[in-house]
Structure formats: C-alpha cells, structure tokens
Design an enzyme around this catalytic site. Structure first.
Site, PDB file in Angstrom:
ATOM      1  N   GLY A   1       0.786  -1.220   0.000  1.00  0.00           N
ATOM      2  CA  GLY A   1       0.000   0.000   0.000  1.00  0.00           C
ATOM      3  C   GLY A   1       0.817   1.269   0.000  1.00  0.00           C
ATOM      4  O   GLY A   1       1.897   1.336  -0.572  1.00  0.00           O
ATOM      5  N   SER A   2       0.286   2.265   0.667  1.00  0.00           N
ATOM      6  CA  SER A   2       0.799   3.617   0.557  1.00  0.00           C
ATOM      7  C   SER A   2       2.090   3.814   1.311  1.00  0.00           C
ATOM      8  O   SER A   2       2.454   3.052   2.207  1.00  0.00           O
ATOM      9  CB  SER A   2      -0.251   4.571   1.094  1.00  0.00           C
ATOM     10  OG  SER A   2       0.302   5.824   1.298  1.00  0.00           O
TER      11      SER A   2
END
Lengths: 137, 426
Positions: free
Chosen positions: A64-65
């Site tokens: 993810g981020s």
C-alpha cells in the site's frame, strides 16, 4: 509444551516475546491500521478490528501507501505497537516500519512462519541472533 | 553496508547533527532491506507535515515545527533545526486547501499549524508542489534517473510510465534522502528487479479511465508486490488512464512497477519486459475479472449519495476540463457536496481557462493541495460517498468510515446532480 525453533535474517535488532497474531493477508499502514487504537481497519482484511498491541505480528509483508512507516512509527509513540515483527516478503515499507518501531524484526526464515506459527502461540524473537522460538500452549 | 568516504564523514557528524541522523536512518534502513550500498539521488519527493501524530499545540513557532520534524521524520528524541535540502526536493500533498480550508472543515488551529509547517518547508528549500502527482507539474524523471519518492501512485507512475527508478519511500527515508542526497541501492533501482514476474493476457480491452482503474485493481490484488506485464493492449492509453491504473494496482496490491507491452518504455516486447525472468504465473483479464474488480470496489448500498470526490490521484487538466464540460450550465443537488482535486499549479491554468468558474457555478468546488483521505477532511454528516477513483473507493471506507460507490466521472457527476447513484458496469 512443545518448542519449535526457526532461523532467519535480522531486519531490526533486539529481543522481545509475546503472543502471536498471525495473518495470511498483507498489511497496509496508511488506511489499513488505526495507530491510536493499534487495530487493523482495512475493510476486507481477515484481522479487521483486531488489536496488534503488544503482540508478535506474523504476516506475509506490507503493502500500500508510503504512509505505512509513519503509521507504525505512530503506534510506537502512542504505545499501541506490536512487540516484534516476523514476515516473509521484504519491502521498503516493512523495512522502514521495523526500523521506526524500534522493535525486533526477522525475515527469510527457514520455514514459512505463516504455516508454523498459530495465533495465540507464545513467540520469542531474538533478532540479533536471527532466532524465533515458538511455544504452543 | 559499504559506505563511501563522504557518507562516512556525514555519519560521523561532520555535516551537523541533522544530516548525521539522516545518514544513520538510511544506514539502518538499508541494512534492514539487505542493501549493500547507497546511491546518489537528486530527485526527492516527500510530504513533511506538522499535523499527523505531532502533538503540536497552538500557537506554533518555527522551532516547534523543527522539533516535530526531527522527532517524526528523523527519529530523533532530541530536537534540532532542519537544515537546507541538499538535493532537489518537492513537497508533495499536504493537509489542506490554502483557499478552501474552511469548507473542508479545517480548524483555525490546524490551519495555523499548516502555515507554520509550510514556512519551514520553504525555508529549507523544498519546492511546494503540494500534489500527489508531481509528474503533472514538471517533475518528470527521465529513463534511468534515480529518485527517492514517497506516494505509491507517483512511484508506480515514475517506474512504469517514465522509466525513472524509485522504491516507495516512507516520509522518514525520503526526508533523510533530502538531507544527504542518498538512497539505498535496492529494489527498483536495480535492473533485474524491474523485470516482469506475472503475465496478464488482456481479453477485455480497457477503453475508459474507469476501465484502466479496474484492470489495475484486479491485477494488483493478484500479483501483490510483484511486477505484472500487461499484454494485448491495442489502443494507446494516456496520462489519466495510466495514472488511475497505477494508483489502483498500488492500492489493492503493493505494485510499484508494471509494464504495458508496446506502451511503457521498458516493454517494447514481452521478452524485454520479462528480461531473464520466466513468468511465475499467467492470468487472464476478461469480462468476469473486470466485474470482480468493480464489485470489490463497491462498499455502498444506499442509492442516496451526499458526497462525491473526484481527482485521486490529482486530476490532469484534461480531467478537470471534462468535469467542467459535464457540469456546465447545470446545478448539483442541494444534499450533495462535489469536491474535485487538482494540483495548485494546474488550478492556476483552470482559473484562466474559466474552468474553475464553471465548476463553481454548478455548486461544486475545485480544490488543491490535499485530498479527503490524506487529511481526513470531508463535508459534515456524510452517509454515502461516490468517487471515480479506485484508490479512494478502496481507502475511504477504512479511513473516513463511510460506504462508497465507484464509477466513471460521468456516473459521479450525474449522481451529484440528482443525488441518486445510477452507475453500473456497462
């Protein structure tokens, strides 16, 4: 009580022990955990709403981020952090989170920790020597 | 890790405590990764912000911000002044729109904190781009350029579309890179890690921006952090399509690089895309796979919508123009807030072109610098949201807590006008 020993590579040094929390799902820090509460929040995650505070977190990797490391860094500042990390796949997110958690972390174990370790097992992580000791209750 | 003479000098503190801490952090991080050395970079993107978890209290002084930055980003218990950036560094997305912060529900204290942080970022020589899409406003790495970027959607664009080289950095590692001009030589900086791992045979041709997001969302969930090679695409995509595709793949999985055979620079052929790798897995993308991605992106049930979010990653000028055309001469529903996000530099052009005005006349707002998920901003009492961004549809339910519809820009704007969700997969 049965003891199992696994060997791997140190990601971040130190020694800690605690109850295992095991997931087959990858973990995302930003948008995947609540740092204030120390819980998983991702909508379709198998550990949704479960707490990792003071647990030995056993997981495949982090996705993810780029906010992931900050979210885990924040769990340390909020005292909701896991005690140690055991994971399979190295990513920058996992490496940086481990460094900022100031918690022992191990990867590249000789057996798949997701299959060997069960949630609730007592796990001792000696990252400096690359040793994981598992005690089944 | 092997360090150069200069790197050792910085680690010993010869360039001051801040750069020493930065080098310490990069060495620990590099060792955690298993990197053998650092490499030079002159292209850093990072979002220093005084908000999240910083415990700053109003009134905020510059030294408070320095203390917060040294603790949050350089892992130092002792506060110090952050020195000037050593290499070219862009400040990415931040916590508020500088003009519409009150509409966003930002408190005056948080606004003040943001201004104080901005001042420090300007003082240390960061370029205040304030966007998640630096490649839209002039930071366009060339093939082979080593970068240290945060922001998963920007990283995947840099690696895949531009041929620049970066891993997904965290705030802390990128801040350290800004101060010493180094990053671990690991991951996507290294040739063989850029080769494809999974072959995706496309049977359903993606056409629209929405289609490209669905393709990315489906593939990302399957390949996780590996490198998919998309084969069989006939028609060239564009910036908006590849921007959405990458952001989606980086959300459902951890994809940091993909290839589209015939269209991205390291994939003139399937053979080139895979290098010396053999595909670990072959998957197909057809109608059923597209439907699965669409269903997974939908978390809403109530057809009544009250918040529409467009522009994640920040809209290109073309996307702003398209939105303005759909809104021209119309008026959004009284119960709905429609927020559209673009980089500040592009809004300057939209202002001149009259697009901002068209959007405002319809009752919507063209915003810059931030987004709802990054800064936890939202209209009051949102019950059900809708977005044309797979990334926001993925994150909004977890971060902001409301169910979200996913659809095309047109679906979203129609919903803004009627207050009812009518989007479907055609």
């Amino acid at each position: 009580m049965k003891k199992i020993i696994l060997r791997g590579r140190k990601v971040a040094g130190g020694c800690a022990e605690g109850e295992a929390l095991v997931t087959k799902d990858t973990i995302s820090g930003w948008g995947g955990i609540d740092a204030m509460k120390g819980t998983i929040t991702e909508r379709r995650h198998e550990l949704k709403d479960q707490s990792f505070k003071d647990k030995v977190l056993v997981f495949p990797g982090m996705k993810g981020s780029s906010g992931t490391s900050m979210a885990f860094h924040a769990t340390r500042l909020m005292s909701t952090a896991p005690k140690a990390l055991i994971f399979n796949d190295m990513t920058t997110k996992a490496a940086l989170s481990a460094v900022l958690l100031h918690a022992p972390a191990i990867t590249e174990l000789d057996k798949n920790p997701l299959e060997v370790i069960k949630t609730g097992d007592w796990v001792k992580v000696d990252a400096d020597n690359g040793i994981v000791e598992i005690t089944r209750k | 890790m092997k360090l150069s003479f200069e790197e050792k000098r910085i680690l010993e503190g010869n360039e001051g405590v801040a750069r020493q801490k930065a080098m310490e952090l990069l060495v620990k991080y590099g060792e955690a990764l298993g990197a053998e050395r650092l490499i030079e970079t002159n292209n850093v993107c990072v979002s220093l912000s005084a908000g999240a978890y910083s415990r700053l209290k109003s009134p905020v002084s510059e030294s408070d911000v320095d203390a917060s930055f040294s603790r949050m980003y350089l892992d130092s218990e002792d506060p110090f002044e952050i020195p000037k950036a050593k290499v070219f560094t862009c400040r990415l997305i931040r916590e508020m729109d500088p003009e519409n912060w009150q509409i966003q529900g930002i408190s005056p204290e948080r606004h003040e904190m943001n201004l104080a942080a901005e001042k420090v970022c300007a003082r240390i020589g960061m370029q205040l781009m304030h966007t998640c899409a630096p490649y839209l406003v002039g930071n366009v790495p060339v093939m082979g350029e080593h970068c240290a970027w945060i922001e998963s959607s920007a990283v995947i664009y840099c690696n895949s579309v531009l041929g620049g080289r970066t891993n997904i950095e965290g705030m802390e590692s990128a801040t350290a890179s800004m101060l010493v001009g180094r990053t671990p030589y690991w991951g996507y900086h290294v040739d063989e890690n850029r080769w494809g791992t999974h072959l995706v045979e496309v049977e359903y041709q993606p056409e629209s921006v929405m289609d490209w997001g669905l393709l990315g969302y489906y593939v990302g969930e399957i390949v996780q952090e590996h490198v998919p090679v998309i084969n069989g695409i006939i028609k060239a995509p564009n910036i908006a399509r590849l921007k959405h595709h990458g952001a989606a793949a980086a959300s459902s999985g951890g994809v940091e690089m993909y290839h589209v055979v015939g269209f991205t620079p390291e994939a003139h052929s399937v053979k080139q895309a895979f290098g010396k790798n053999k595909p670990k897995m072959k998957l197909k993308y057809g109608k059923a796979e597209r439907k699965k991605a669409y269903d997974n992106l939908t978390s809403a049930k109530d057809e009544n919508v009250d918040f529409i979010m467009l522009g994640c990653p920040h809209y290109t000028l073309e996307e702003v123009w398209n939105a303005a055309k759909l809104l021209e001469g119309r008026r959004i529903h009284d119960n709905v807030n429609l927020w559209i996000f673009t980089p500040h530099a592009l809004k300057t052009i939209a202002d001149q072109a009259g697009l901002t005005d068209t959007i405002a006349k319809a009752g919507a707002v063209l915003m810059t610098d931030t987004c709802p998920c990054i800064s936890h901003v939202q209209p009051k009492n949102v019950k059900t949201a809708a977005t044309d961004s797979a990334k926001h549809a993925h994150y909004m339910p977890a971060i902001l807590g409301f169910p979200t519809w996913f659809g095309s820009q047109k679906d979203c704007i129609e919903a803004a006008i009627t207050g009812k969700w009518r989007g479907e997969l055609k």
